[in-house]
Write a protein that holds these residues in place. Structure first.
Motif, PDB file in Angstrom:
ATOM      1  N   HIS A 141      46.837  35.435  43.332  1.00  0.00           N
ATOM      2  CA  HIS A 141      46.327  35.890  44.628  1.00  0.00           C
ATOM      3  C   HIS A 141      45.287  36.988  44.450  1.00  0.00           C
ATOM      4  N   ALA A 142      44.543  37.200  45.531  1.00  0.00           N
ATOM      5  CA  ALA A 142      43.684  38.391  45.631  1.00  0.00           C
ATOM      6  C   ALA A 142      43.622  38.773  47.105  1.00  0.00           C
ATOM      7  N   LYS A 156      36.193  32.939  41.991  1.00  0.00           N
ATOM      8  CA  LYS A 156      35.826  34.321  41.762  1.00  0.00           C
ATOM      9  C   LYS A 156      35.943  35.006  43.112  1.00  0.00           C
ATOM     10  N   HIS A 158      35.730  38.515  45.340  1.00  0.00           N
ATOM     11  CA  HIS A 158      35.220  39.883  45.399  1.00  0.00           C
ATOM     12  C   HIS A 158      36.093  40.667  46.358  1.00  0.00           C
ATOM     13  N   VAL A 168      35.635  42.463  41.296  1.00  0.00           N
ATOM     14  CA  VAL A 168      35.534  41.013  41.150  1.00  0.00           C
ATOM     15  C   VAL A 168      36.635  40.541  40.206  1.00  0.00           C
ATOM     16  N   VAL A 169      37.425  39.580  40.670  1.00  0.00           N
ATOM     17  CA  VAL A 169      38.476  39.022  39.819  1.00  0.00           C
ATOM     18  C   VAL A 169      38.342  37.501  39.776  1.00  0.00           C
ATOM     19  N   GLU A 170      38.780  36.940  38.660  1.00  0.00           N
ATOM     20  CA  GLU A 170      38.755  35.495  38.516  1.00  0.00           C
ATOM     21  C   GLU A 170      40.197  34.997  38.562  1.00  0.00           C
ATOM     22  N   LEU A 171      40.458  34.047  39.447  1.00  0.00           N
ATOM     23  CA  LEU A 171      41.816  33.529  39.608  1.00  0.00           C
ATOM     24  C   LEU A 171      41.853  32.054  39.278  1.00  0.00           C
ATOM     25  N   SER A 172      42.937  31.632  38.651  1.00  0.00           N
ATOM     26  CA  SER A 172      43.111  30.193  38.478  1.00  0.00           C
ATOM     27  C   SER A 172      43.687  29.637  39.777  1.00  0.00           C
TER      28      SER A 172
ATOM     29  N   TYR B 185      45.887  33.881  34.406  1.00  0.00           N
ATOM     30  CA  TYR B 185      45.646  33.420  35.782  1.00  0.00           C
ATOM     31  C   TYR B 185      44.915  34.416  36.656  1.00  0.00           C
ATOM     32  N   LYS B 187      41.978  37.530  36.043  1.00  0.00           N
ATOM     33  CA  LYS B 187      41.203  38.350  35.119  1.00  0.00           C
ATOM     34  C   LYS B 187      40.263  39.261  35.890  1.00  0.00           C
ATOM     35  N   GLU B 190      34.496  42.529  36.992  1.00  0.00           N
ATOM     36  CA  GLU B 190      33.626  43.708  37.024  1.00  0.00           C
ATOM     37  C   GLU B 190      33.781  44.437  38.356  1.00  0.00           C
TER      38      GLU B 190
END
Lengths: 262, 324
Positions: A141-142, A156, A158, A168-172, B185, B187, B190
Motif C-alpha cells: 500500500h501507499a 510508482k 508519489h 516516491v515509492v514503488e509498489l508491486s 514489494y 521500495k 526518491e
C-alpha cells in the motif's frame, strides 16, 4: 487493470452547524446534503483514467444507505463498470478497522490489481480505512498519493508529505492506494453515461450475503467504544465585527488602516 | 509492561516536531501506566538524533540499520511489531502525519491492537484509556474509550501539544534490528522537493487567503483587487488549490507552507487543523466566513460572519479611500 474503488457517502458540513442528537453518540444529519467524499471522488476519477489508459474494469464498493445509490450511479456514469453497496446496521461504522474488515469481505477472493480509496473521509477524518484494508488483504500500500504511474506489474506512487515534499515509492501489484485530493481533475458525468449507468449492475448485500459473521465487525468486535460526541467550546479571542455587510466591511477597513496593518 | 513507546519521526536528517510534541503527553501517561517513556528511533546513522532525544529525560531505543536509511512504512511496521512483542509496551504513540497514517492502521490490524487515529487528548481514567478526537473538521469532538488490552495504539495530531524543553539527561539503548532483508514489494525511490513558484509566501508580510467559500474562479478578480490594494500576496487552503484557483506553491497548511505574515486575511476558509497549523506564525488573523461555527474563528483576531462575496468589494473600496 482490475480496480476496486471504495467510496463513502458523507454529509456536507462545511458551512453548516452540526448538532449532536440526544443519544449523545450521533449527529443530527437531517438538514445536511450528502454526496461522495471529496478524496473518494478523486479516487473514482483516477480509476477511470487508469481504465481508459490501460483497459480493465472498475468496481465501486460502498457501505451506505439506499440514498447513497445516487452517488454510486454517478460513479458508474463516469465510467465505472459495476458496484456493490453494503447495507447493514450491525457494522460499527465509527471504527475504521471494522469498516475495513467489511470492505475486505467484499474484495477478498476476487481478482484485483488495485484498490483505490480516498486518503481521508471529510466526516470522521481518521485516514485509517485504506491502510488497514491493505493489511487485511495482505497486499502492499501507499497512503496520500498525489501522482500514480502504472508500470509493468508495479506502480510508482508519489506520496504527499508535509511541506509539499513528495516521497516516491514503488509498489508491486496488487496494491491499495489511498488517494489525496488534487491528484487529477474529477470529470462531470456525461449525459450518455448517466443513462448507461442505470443499466449497470449495482448489487446490494448485507453481512450475511458476504459471509461475514456480524460479531467480526459489530460493536462487540470493535476494540474501541464511542462514548460520546459533543460540541467543543470554541474559545475565540476574536473581536467580532457586527452590522450590515457594508458596515462590517467598512469597520474592518478602518481597523486595518488605523492599526497600521496595511 | 507499563511503558509508553513514542515513535520518533525524522526526515532528511532532522527530527520532526511531532516527536517532541508527543513527549509533552507521554511522561504523564507512562506514569499512570506505571512505566516509563521509551522513544523508538529507527534509521541509519542516527546517533546525533538519539543524543538530542535523550536530552528530554527519556530512554531512547535505537534501531540503527542500513535497511532503515530511507523511511519505509512497511519496514517500520516490521520493526515496531517485533519491538511490541519483545517489550510489551502499554501504549504506542505515532504521529498522525504522512509517515504515521501510512503505517499505524496496518500495525493495528497486524497486532490486533485497539487503535484511535488523530487524537488531540489522551487520558487514563480509572484504568480506562480515553482519547479525544475531532469529527466534521473540528465541529464535533468525540470521546472514545479503549476496551482493556495489553497494548494500545494511537496516532497523535500535529501541533496539538507544545513540545517540552530539554530536561534531564536520559539514556540510549541500541537494539538489534529485527529486519533481515530488504522488501521486494515496497521500495523507496526518491524525494521530490516542492516546486518553487514566483512568490515565496513564507516571506510575505501580508497574505490574502482563499478557501472553498470563494465558490468559483470567476470570483477571483475581487480577491486579486483586494490583494493589489494592500500589496498582499495570494494564498489559500487545499480546497482552493485543488479547485485550480491557485498554484500548489500557494497552499498554506501541513501539506503546503507555514507562513508568518504580519496580517493574514482568511476568506471563506473553514479552518481545518491542517490549514491552521500553517498560520501559527501569523501575527494578526482576520477571518471572514459565513458559518459562525467555522473553526477558523478560534484562531482569528478579527471576525466577520458573512459571505466573503458581500464583504470583499466594499472592504477594498473603503481601503482605497482610507489609504488615499
Amino acid at each position: 487493470m482490475k480496480t476496486f474503488v471504495c467510496i463513502k457517502y458523507v454529509p456536507d458540513t462545511s458551512e453548516a452547524e452540526v448538532k449532536v442528537n440526544p443519544d449523545g453518540t450521533s449527529v443530527d444529519s437531517s438538514r445536511f446534503s450528502f454526496d461522495i467524499n471529496d478524496a473518494d471522488n478523486y479516487a473514482v476519477e483516477e480509476s477511470v483514467l487508469i481504465k481508459e489508459a490501460h483497459g480493465g474494469s472498475v468496481t465501486i464498493v460502498s457501505i451506505g444507505p439506499k440514498e447513497s445509490e445516487v452517488m454510486i450511479r454517478m460513479a458508474l456514469a463516469k465510467g465505472a463498470d459495476n458496484a456493490v453497496r453494503v447495507e447493514d446496521s450491525r457494522i460499527a461504522a465509527y471504527d475504521p478497522l471494522m469498516v475495513a474488515r467489511t470492505l475486505a469481505g467484499v474484495i477478498k477472493g476476487q481478482e484485483f490489481d488495485l484498490v483505490l480509496t480516498g486518503c481521508m473521509a471529510s466526516d470522521d477524518g481518521q485516514m485509517a480505512t485504506g491502510v488497514a484494508l491493505a493489511e487485511l488483504l495482505g497486499v502492499s500500500h501507499a497512503a496520500m498519493v498525489k501522482k500514480l504511474e502504472i508500470l509493468d506489474g508495479k506502480v510508482k506512487a508519489h506520496r504527499e508529505l508535509e511541506g509539499g515534499l513528495m516521497e516516491v515509492v514503488e509498489l508491486s501489484l496488487p496494491a491499495v492506494i489511498t488517494i489525496q485530493t488534487g491528484i487529477n481533475e474529477p470529470r462531470y458525468a456525461p449525459i450518455r453515461g448517466i443513462r448507461e449507468a442505470q443499466k449497470k449492475e449495482l448489487k446490494v448485500v448485507n453481512l450475511d450475503d458476504l459471509g461475514i459473521a456480524a460479531d467480526q465487525v459489530d460493536v462487540s468486535a470493535s476494540k474501541i467504544v464511542l462514548e460520546k460526541l459533543y460540541i467543543p467550546e470554541v474559545v475565540s479571542k476574536a473581536e467580532i465585527i457586527e452590522g450590515e455587510p457594508d458596515e462590517k466591511a467598512e469597520k474592518l477597513a478602518s481597523i486595518l488602516v488605523k492599526g497600521g496593518l496595511v | 509492561m507499563g511503558n509508553v513507546f513514542v515513535l520518533a519521526e525524522h526526515r532528511q536528517g532532522a527530527l520532526r516536531d511531532i516527536t517532541l510534541e508527543m513527549l509533552a503527553l507521554a511522561p504523564g501517561l507512562a506514569k499512570d501506566f506505571g512505566g516509563e517513556v521509551e522513544v523508538l528511533l529507527l534509521g541509519s546513522g542516527v546517533d546525533a538524533l538519539a543524543e538530542k532525544l535523550s536530552g528530554y529525560g527519556v530512554k531512547v531505543l535505537v534501531v540503527d540499520d542500513p535497511l532503515l536509511a530511507d523511511y519505509n512504512s512497511d519496514k517500520y511496521q516490521k520493526v515496531l511489531s517485533a519491538l511490541i512483542d519483545q517489550r510489551k509496551p502499554s501504549l504506542v504513540m505515532v504521529g498522525h502525519t504522512a509517515q504515521g497514517v501510512d503505517m499505524a492502521p496496518a500495525l493495528a490490524v497486524e497486532k490486533d491492537l485497539p487503535f484511535v487515529a488523530d487524537v488531540i487528548d489522551l487520558k487514563l481514567e480509572e484504568g480506562v484509556l480515553k482519547a479525544t478526537r475531532q469529527l466534521y473538521s473540528g465541529k464535533v469532538n468525540a470521546t472514545i474509550a479503549f476496551k482493556p488490552a495489553d497494548t494500545y495504539l494511537v496516532t497523535v495530531r500535529e501541533a496539538a501539544f507544545e513540545a517540552p524543553d530539554p530536561s534531564a539527561a536520559g539514556s540510549i539503548e541500541k537494539i538489534d534490528s529485527p529486519l533481515k532483508e530488504d522488501l521486494d514489494y515496497r521500495k523507496f525511490v526518491e524525494y521530490i522537493e516542492a516546486e518553487v513558484g514566483d512568490v515565496d509566501i513564507t516571506q510575505s508580510e501580508v497574505l490574502v487567503a482563499i478557501g472553498r467559500g470563494l465558490r468559483e474562479d470567476k470570483n477571483l478578480p475581487i480577491i486579486e483587487e483586494l490583494a493589489n490594494t494592500i500589496k498582499a500576496d495570494l494564498c489559500g487552503s487545499r480546497a482552493a488549490v485543488d479547485a485550480g484557483w491557485l498554484p500548489h506553491d500557494r497552499q498554506v497548511g501541513t501539506s503546503g507552507k507555514s507562513v508568518k505574515p504580519k496580517l493574514y486575511i482568511a476568506l471563506g476558509i473553514s479552518g481545518a487543523f491542517q490549514h491552521v497549523a500553517g498560520i501559527k506564525g501569523a501575527k494578526t488573523v482576520v477571518a471572514v466566513n459565513k458559518d459562525p461555527e467555522a473553526p477558523i474563528f478560534a484562531h482569528a483576531d478579527y471576525a466577520i460572519v458573512d459571505d466573503l462575496l458581500k464583504i470583499v468589494p466594499k472592504l477594498t473600496e473603503k481601503l482605497k479611500e482610507l489609504k488615499g
